[in-house]
Motif scaffolding. Structure first.
Motif, PDB file in Angstrom:
ATOM      1  N   THR A  75      -4.848   0.646  31.168  1.00 55.48           N
ATOM      2  CA  THR A  75      -5.660   1.686  30.530  1.00 55.48           C
ATOM      3  C   THR A  75      -5.184   1.860  29.097  1.00 55.48           C
ATOM      4  N   VAL A  76      -6.113   1.965  28.152  1.00 56.04           N
ATOM      5  CA  VAL A  76      -5.763   2.241  26.760  1.00 56.04           C
ATOM      6  C   VAL A  76      -6.420   3.547  26.330  1.00 56.04           C
ATOM      7  N   ALA A  77      -5.778   4.215  25.387  1.00 55.28           N
ATOM      8  CA  ALA A  77      -6.294   5.497  24.892  1.00 55.28           C
ATOM      9  C   ALA A  77      -5.713   5.759  23.517  1.00 55.28           C
ATOM     10  N   THR A  78      -6.293   6.703  22.805  1.00 52.22           N
ATOM     11  CA  THR A  78      -5.765   7.134  21.507  1.00 52.22           C
ATOM     12  C   THR A  78      -5.668   8.651  21.482  1.00 52.22           C
ATOM     13  N   THR A  79      -4.771   9.146  20.635  1.00 48.15           N
ATOM     14  CA  THR A  79      -4.644  10.586  20.456  1.00 48.15           C
ATOM     15  C   THR A  79      -4.045  10.869  19.086  1.00 48.15           C
ATOM     16  N   ASP A  80      -4.393  12.013  18.538  1.00 47.54           N
ATOM     17  CA  ASP A  80      -3.764  12.435  17.284  1.00 47.54           C
ATOM     18  C   ASP A  80      -2.808  13.593  17.533  1.00 47.54           C
TER      19      ASP A  80
ATOM     20  N   ALA B 250       0.816  -1.219   0.000  1.00 47.35           N
ATOM     21  CA  ALA B 250       0.000   0.000   0.000  1.00 47.35           C
ATOM     22  C   ALA B 250       0.846   1.264   0.000  1.00 47.35           C
ATOM     23  N   GLY B 251       2.075   1.169   0.512  1.00 47.09           N
ATOM     24  CA  GLY B 251       2.915   2.352   0.625  1.00 47.09           C
ATOM     25  C   GLY B 251       2.482   3.266   1.754  1.00 47.09           C
ATOM     26  N   ARG B 252       1.580   2.794   2.563  1.00 52.56           N
ATOM     27  CA  ARG B 252       1.074   3.580   3.700  1.00 52.56           C
ATOM     28  C   ARG B 252       0.441   2.619   4.694  1.00 52.56           C
ATOM     29  N   GLY B 253       0.087   3.136   5.864  1.00 52.30           N
ATOM     30  CA  GLY B 253      -0.524   2.260   6.845  1.00 52.30           C
ATOM     31  C   GLY B 253      -0.885   2.964   8.138  1.00 52.30           C
ATOM     32  N   TRP B 254      -0.863   4.310   8.091  1.00 49.48           N
ATOM     33  CA  TRP B 254      -1.103   5.044   9.337  1.00 49.48           C
ATOM     34  C   TRP B 254      -2.241   6.032   9.157  1.00 49.48           C
ATOM     35  N   ASP B 255      -3.114   6.082  10.163  1.00 50.26           N
ATOM     36  CA  ASP B 255      -4.226   7.039  10.138  1.00 50.26           C
ATOM     37  C   ASP B 255      -3.937   8.258  11.001  1.00 50.26           C
ATOM     38  N   ARG B 256      -2.664   8.446  11.361  1.00 48.75           N
ATOM     39  CA  ARG B 256      -2.183   9.585  12.172  1.00 48.75           C
ATOM     40  C   ARG B 256      -2.721   9.531  13.604  1.00 48.75           C
ATOM     41  N   THR B 257      -3.087   8.339  14.050  1.00 49.60           N
ATOM     42  CA  THR B 257      -3.534   8.158  15.431  1.00 49.60           C
ATOM     43  C   THR B 257      -2.495   7.357  16.204  1.00 49.60           C
ATOM     44  N   TRP B 258      -2.131   7.857  17.376  1.00 50.46           N
ATOM     45  CA  TRP B 258      -1.244   7.134  18.277  1.00 50.46           C
ATOM     46  C   TRP B 258      -2.094   6.328  19.261  1.00 50.46           C
ATOM     47  N   HIS B 259      -1.688   5.093  19.511  1.00 54.99           N
ATOM     48  CA  HIS B 259      -2.423   4.210  20.405  1.00 54.99           C
ATOM     49  C   HIS B 259      -1.593   3.974  21.665  1.00 54.99           C
ATOM     50  N   LEU B 260      -2.164   4.303  22.811  1.00 58.79           N
ATOM     51  CA  LEU B 260      -1.445   4.274  24.081  1.00 58.79           C
ATOM     52  C   LEU B 260      -1.938   3.137  24.970  1.00 58.79           C
ATOM     53  N   ALA B 261      -1.009   2.563  25.728  1.00 55.22           N
ATOM     54  CA  ALA B 261      -1.345   1.571  26.751  1.00 55.22           C
ATOM     55  C   ALA B 261      -0.550   1.919  28.002  1.00 55.22           C
ATOM     56  N   ALA B 262      -1.272   2.107  29.098  1.00 56.34           N
ATOM     57  CA  ALA B 262      -0.632   2.416  30.372  1.00 56.34           C
ATOM     58  C   ALA B 262      -0.978   1.331  31.375  1.00 56.34           C
TER      59      ALA B 262
END
Length: 301
Positions: A170-175, A103-115
């Motif tokens: 805890t999980v969370a996402t952020t852009d 695909a030459g790509r694979g990111w939706d500009r979202t970071w996925h966090l796990a604490a």
């Protein structure tokens, strides 16, 4: 697929130690079964003894990764739940890598966090959970806080539940990830993951094996055939050398990597070598060694 030395036309696997475990697991079918009657001839062609294979199989059973049904060469080894997780994780990494390359790509500009804040009383589970986050390609931002550019929430939750620490995670996402005042995604990626070291490993692999596809193509043009005693050890050795790079790769999306990325070239190199090696081998049936890898690459490409 055999390995070509840079100085001669001979096929060579000289000086490369073949880990028995890699060969044995490389013979696993999609359903997690390893058939002894298929395994031993391949091992013999690769120069491994029956005692080495039996010892490896006993260890896999002792580790709870496989159950044995039958004896000797009539035995079938069936992956347990733990074994299927291990095999499945390896195949998912391969699928993700080639899909991103295609695909030459694979990111939706979202970071996925796990604490996580797992108490000392559950130290073993805490260490296992942390290691799982790293196996998923995550990186530590600070103690107890990890990040990935991939959607890993289901995997994170499943492992937390399996280890009995779900209440501590805890999980969370952020852009909008800010690390020490840095917002640029590529700069953050270069800070958190060993991108330069991984690139150097891949480039070293490419430098050694870049001549393999052309040598195999020349064999094909000259209507020469590759004996199984060359094809199988060669396939195993180049697979081992590739895995030494691939196991270190967090498989970041192309958007976060320098271009050109040598990992993509290395994956293309091994896929082409494998395809051409199969075309020129003496045997006409589909090789059992690394068959799931072939299926993934064929499906994506």
């Amino acid at each position: 697929m055999a390995i070509v030395t840079k100085t001669t036309d001979s096929w060579s696997t000289t000086g490369v130690e073949i880990p028995t475990r890699v060969l044995v697991l490389g013979m696993a079918h999609h359903d997690g079964t390893i058939v002894a009657d298929e395994l031993y001839p391949v091992a013999d062609a690769c120069g491994l003894t029956g005692d080495q294979i039996r010892s490896c199989l006993r260890r896999l059973v002792a580790e709870g990764l496989f159950d044995r049904d039958g004896d000797g060469r009539e035995a079938v080894y069936r992956a347990t739940a733990a074994g299927m997780r291990a095999l499945g994780a390896s195949m998912e990494r391969t699928r993700l890598a080639y899909a991103q390359d295609a695909a030459g790509r694979g990111w939706d500009r979202t970071w996925h966090l796990a604490a996580f804040a797992i108490p000392e009383a559950k130290r073993t589970a805490r260490d296992a959970f942390r290691d799982h986050l790293l196996d998923l390609g995550g990186a530590a931002i600070q103690n107890g806080l990890y990040v990935s550019p991939h959607r890993w929430e289901k995997d994170v939750a499943a492992e937390a539940h399996r280890l009995g620490v779900a209440d501590n995670v805890t999980v969370a996402t952020t852009d909008d990830l800010d690390i020490g005042g840095e917002h640029d995604p590529r700069t953050i990626a270069a800070r958190l993951w060993p991108i330069e070291a991984v690139a150097a490993k891949y480039q070293a692999f490419v430098d050694v094996y870049e001549g393999v596809p052309e040598s195999l193509e020349q064999m094909r043009r000259n209507k020469r055939r590759l004996a199984e005693t060359d094809f199988l050890p060669g396939s195993l050795v180049i697979g081992i050398k590739f895995q030494e790079c691939f196991s270190l790769d967090p498989l970041l999306p192309p958007e976060l990597l320098p271009r050109p990325w040598p990992g993509r070239r290395a994956r293309d190199l091994i896929a082409r070598s494998r395809r051409l090696g199969i075309l020129v081998r003496e045997e006409h049936n589909k090789p059992a060694l690394f068959a799931p890898f072939d299926d993934i690459v064929e499906t994506i490409n």
